[in-house]
Motif scaffolding. Structure first.
Motif, PDB file in Angstrom:
ATOM      1  N   LEU A  35       0.619  -1.140   0.055  1.00 28.87           N
ATOM      2  CA  LEU A  35       0.240  -0.010   0.189  1.00 28.87           C
ATOM      3  C   LEU A  35       0.846   1.341  -0.164  1.00 28.87           C
ATOM      4  O   LEU A  35       0.262   2.224  -0.482  1.00 28.87           O
ATOM      5  CB  LEU A  35      -1.108   0.031   1.179  1.00 28.87           C
ATOM      6  CG  LEU A  35      -2.076  -0.594   0.766  1.00 28.87           C
ATOM      7  CD1 LEU A  35      -3.141  -1.352   2.154  1.00 28.87           C
ATOM      8  CD2 LEU A  35      -2.912  -0.992  -0.138  1.00 28.87           C
ATOM      9  N   SER A  36       2.092   0.892   0.993  1.00 28.38           N
ATOM     10  CA  SER A  36       2.973   2.162   0.488  1.00 28.38           C
ATOM     11  C   SER A  36       3.622   3.085  -0.320  1.00 28.38           C
ATOM     12  O   SER A  36       4.007   3.418  -1.089  1.00 28.38           O
ATOM     13  CB  SER A  36       3.578   2.214   2.066  1.00 28.38           C
ATOM     14  OG  SER A  36       4.446   0.966   1.506  1.00 28.38           O
ATOM     15  N   ASN A  37       3.894   2.022  -1.260  1.00 32.34           N
ATOM     16  CA  ASN A  37       4.848   1.554  -2.812  1.00 32.34           C
ATOM     17  C   ASN A  37       3.778   1.316  -3.838  1.00 32.34           C
ATOM     18  O   ASN A  37       4.070   1.649  -5.363  1.00 32.34           O
ATOM     19  CB  ASN A  37       5.525   0.494  -2.651  1.00 32.34           C
ATOM     20  CG  ASN A  37       6.527   1.156  -1.572  1.00 32.34           C
ATOM     21  OD1 ASN A  37       6.926   2.208  -1.657  1.00 32.34           O
ATOM     22  ND2 ASN A  37       7.724  -0.164  -1.279  1.00 32.34           N
ATOM     23  N   SER A  38       2.113   1.679  -3.309  1.00 33.64           N
ATOM     24  CA  SER A  38       1.376   1.112  -4.867  1.00 33.64           C
ATOM     25  C   SER A  38       0.950   2.192  -5.788  1.00 33.64           C
ATOM     26  O   SER A  38       0.419   2.021  -6.583  1.00 33.64           O
ATOM     27  CB  SER A  38      -0.115   0.182  -4.170  1.00 33.64           C
ATOM     28  OG  SER A  38      -0.763   1.668  -3.296  1.00 33.64           O
ATOM     29  N   ASN A  39       0.781   3.568  -5.166  1.00 33.28           N
ATOM     30  CA  ASN A  39       0.929   4.192  -5.879  1.00 33.28           C
ATOM     31  C   ASN A  39       2.151   5.362  -6.132  1.00 33.28           C
ATOM     32  O   ASN A  39       2.219   6.336  -6.073  1.00 33.28           O
ATOM     33  CB  ASN A  39      -0.063   5.456  -5.492  1.00 33.28           C
ATOM     34  CG  ASN A  39      -1.099   6.101  -5.941  1.00 33.28           C
ATOM     35  OD1 ASN A  39       0.010   6.818  -7.426  1.00 33.28           O
ATOM     36  ND2 ASN A  39      -1.989   6.987  -6.012  1.00 33.28           N
ATOM     37  N   LYS A  43       3.442   9.614  -6.134  1.00 33.22           N
ATOM     38  CA  LYS A  43       4.625   9.957  -5.270  1.00 33.22           C
ATOM     39  C   LYS A  43       5.775  10.656  -6.385  1.00 33.22           C
ATOM     40  O   LYS A  43       6.366  11.627  -5.968  1.00 33.22           O
ATOM     41  CB  LYS A  43       5.432   8.542  -5.296  1.00 33.22           C
ATOM     42  CG  LYS A  43       7.027   8.809  -4.421  1.00 33.22           C
ATOM     43  CD  LYS A  43       8.339   8.058  -3.741  1.00 33.22           C
ATOM     44  CE  LYS A  43       9.624   8.158  -3.481  1.00 33.22           C
ATOM     45  NZ  LYS A  43      10.096   7.453  -3.252  1.00 33.22           N
ATOM     46  N   ILE A  44       5.335  10.602  -6.938  1.00 31.87           N
ATOM     47  CA  ILE A  44       6.020  11.288  -8.958  1.00 31.87           C
ATOM     48  C   ILE A  44       5.515  12.901  -8.151  1.00 31.87           C
ATOM     49  O   ILE A  44       6.190  13.802  -8.498  1.00 31.87           O
ATOM     50  CB  ILE A  44       6.162  10.847  -9.838  1.00 31.87           C
ATOM     51  CG1 ILE A  44       6.659   9.341 -10.049  1.00 31.87           C
ATOM     52  CG2 ILE A  44       6.381  11.487 -10.933  1.00 31.87           C
ATOM     53  CD1 ILE A  44       6.539   8.425 -11.098  1.00 31.87           C
ATOM     54  N   LEU A  98       1.315  19.437 -18.412  1.00 33.70           N
ATOM     55  CA  LEU A  98       0.844  17.918 -19.492  1.00 33.70           C
ATOM     56  C   LEU A  98       0.620  17.515 -18.485  1.00 33.70           C
ATOM     57  O   LEU A  98      -0.320  16.198 -18.263  1.00 33.70           O
ATOM     58  CB  LEU A  98       2.102  18.035 -20.222  1.00 33.70           C
ATOM     59  CG  LEU A  98       2.354  18.893 -21.289  1.00 33.70           C
ATOM     60  CD1 LEU A  98       3.355  17.620 -22.580  1.00 33.70           C
ATOM     61  CD2 LEU A  98       1.011  18.639 -22.533  1.00 33.70           C
ATOM     62  N   TYR A  99       1.647  16.346 -17.102  1.00 37.93           N
ATOM     63  CA  TYR A  99       1.229  15.525 -16.780  1.00 37.93           C
ATOM     64  C   TYR A  99      -0.354  16.209 -15.120  1.00 37.93           C
ATOM     65  O   TYR A  99      -0.536  14.872 -14.702  1.00 37.93           O
ATOM     66  CB  TYR A  99       2.531  15.642 -15.539  1.00 37.93           C
ATOM     67  CG  TYR A  99       2.608  14.046 -14.261  1.00 37.93           C
ATOM     68  CD1 TYR A  99       2.549  13.060 -14.916  1.00 37.93           C
ATOM     69  CD2 TYR A  99       2.787  14.710 -13.312  1.00 37.93           C
ATOM     70  CE1 TYR A  99       2.575  12.331 -14.133  1.00 37.93           C
ATOM     71  CE2 TYR A  99       2.414  13.910 -12.488  1.00 37.93           C
ATOM     72  CZ  TYR A  99       2.704  12.443 -13.310  1.00 37.93           C
ATOM     73  OH  TYR A  99       2.409  11.489 -11.618  1.00 37.93           O
ATOM     74  N   GLU A 100      -0.397  17.552 -14.980  1.00 38.31           N
ATOM     75  CA  GLU A 100      -0.892  17.959 -13.743  1.00 38.31           C
ATOM     76  C   GLU A 100      -2.120  18.726 -14.593  1.00 38.31           C
ATOM     77  O   GLU A 100      -1.144  19.864 -14.338  1.00 38.31           O
ATOM     78  CB  GLU A 100      -0.030  18.126 -12.922  1.00 38.31           C
ATOM     79  CG  GLU A 100      -0.580  18.039 -11.051  1.00 38.31           C
ATOM     80  CD  GLU A 100      -1.464  17.209 -10.752  1.00 38.31           C
ATOM     81  OE1 GLU A 100      -2.858  17.547 -11.052  1.00 38.31           O
ATOM     82  OE2 GLU A 100      -0.911  15.759 -10.857  1.00 38.31           O
ATOM     83  N   PRO A 101      -2.843  18.774 -15.090  1.00 38.29           N
ATOM     84  CA  PRO A 101      -3.718  19.860 -15.230  1.00 38.29           C
ATOM     85  C   PRO A 101      -3.771  20.800 -14.842  1.00 38.29           C
ATOM     86  O   PRO A 101      -4.342  21.869 -14.952  1.00 38.29           O
ATOM     87  CB  PRO A 101      -4.579  19.255 -16.193  1.00 38.29           C
ATOM     88  CG  PRO A 101      -4.234  17.391 -16.747  1.00 38.29           C
ATOM     89  CD  PRO A 101      -3.237  17.409 -15.411  1.00 38.29           C
TER      90      PRO A 101
END
Length: 191
Positions: A35-39, A43-44, A98-101
């Motif tokens: 769960l801590s690494n599932s997303n 993090k990015i 582009l990544y975060e509209p």
């Protein structure tokens, strides 16, 4: 013999319960790690927003005077770095938009700040003695370094914002690149 079976039964039951408890602990640990690494995208995204906030802080700082040498000529290295900071920041902001509209509108404000600052003489002083002022010249001489980066900044701003306020300048520089490229026997534009 009956007591031996009774003891073995108790030991086996205890061992079984121990295995079950350890299994649940292992599953819980694996689930926590998963769960801590599932997303990784989250993090990015968080890192990208931290970097964007740093870029904003650079653009919110007042202009700094670009150093010159003692003979009055620009100090190329000292002049180049402030300009490249603006250029590379704009490229990064374009990618983030582009990544975060959801940040696009705010990013456009900062991209425009970077462009406006890059078009101040302090940020292109280092090319004046070699190529002249590209904003005042009728005919633009080869200058792929400054104009190449500035043209990309203008194009990325246009792409993200849809604002055509720099289109005339963008077309002027693109046309100059094309003409200089076609005039060159090696098909290179000097920088």
């Amino acid at each position: 013999m009956k007591n031996v079976f009774k003891i073995l039964n108790i030991l086996f039951g205890a061992a079984l319960w121990l295995v079950i408890i350890l299994l649940f602990l292992a599953i819980g640990l694996m689930l926590t790690i998963h769960l801590s690494n599932s997303n990784p995208q989250a993090k990015i995204r968080q890192e990208a927003i931290q970097e964007y906030n740093y870029l904003k802080s650079l653009l919110d700082e007042p202009d700094k005077k670009v150093p010159t040498t003692t003979d009055g000529h620009s100090n190329f290295v000292s002049s180049e770095w402030p300009f490249m900071t603006l250029s590379m920041s704009t490229f990064g902001m374009r990618n983030l938009a582009l990544y975060e509209p959801s940040l696009k509108e705010e990013i456009c404000i900062y991209m425009k700040k970077a462009i406006e600052r890059a078009m101040k003489p302090a940020y292109y002083h280092f090319i004046l003695e070699h190529y002249g002022d590209p904003f005042k010249a009728e005919k633009i001489e080869d200058n792929a370094f400054y104009l190449g980066h500035l043209t990309l900044m203008l194009a990325y701003y246009r792409e993200i914002s849809g604002d055509n306020c720099y289109d005339e300048l963008l077309h002027k520089f693109a046309r100059a690149f094309y003409e200089n490229y076609m005039r060159s026997p090696t098909r290179c534009v000097t920088s």
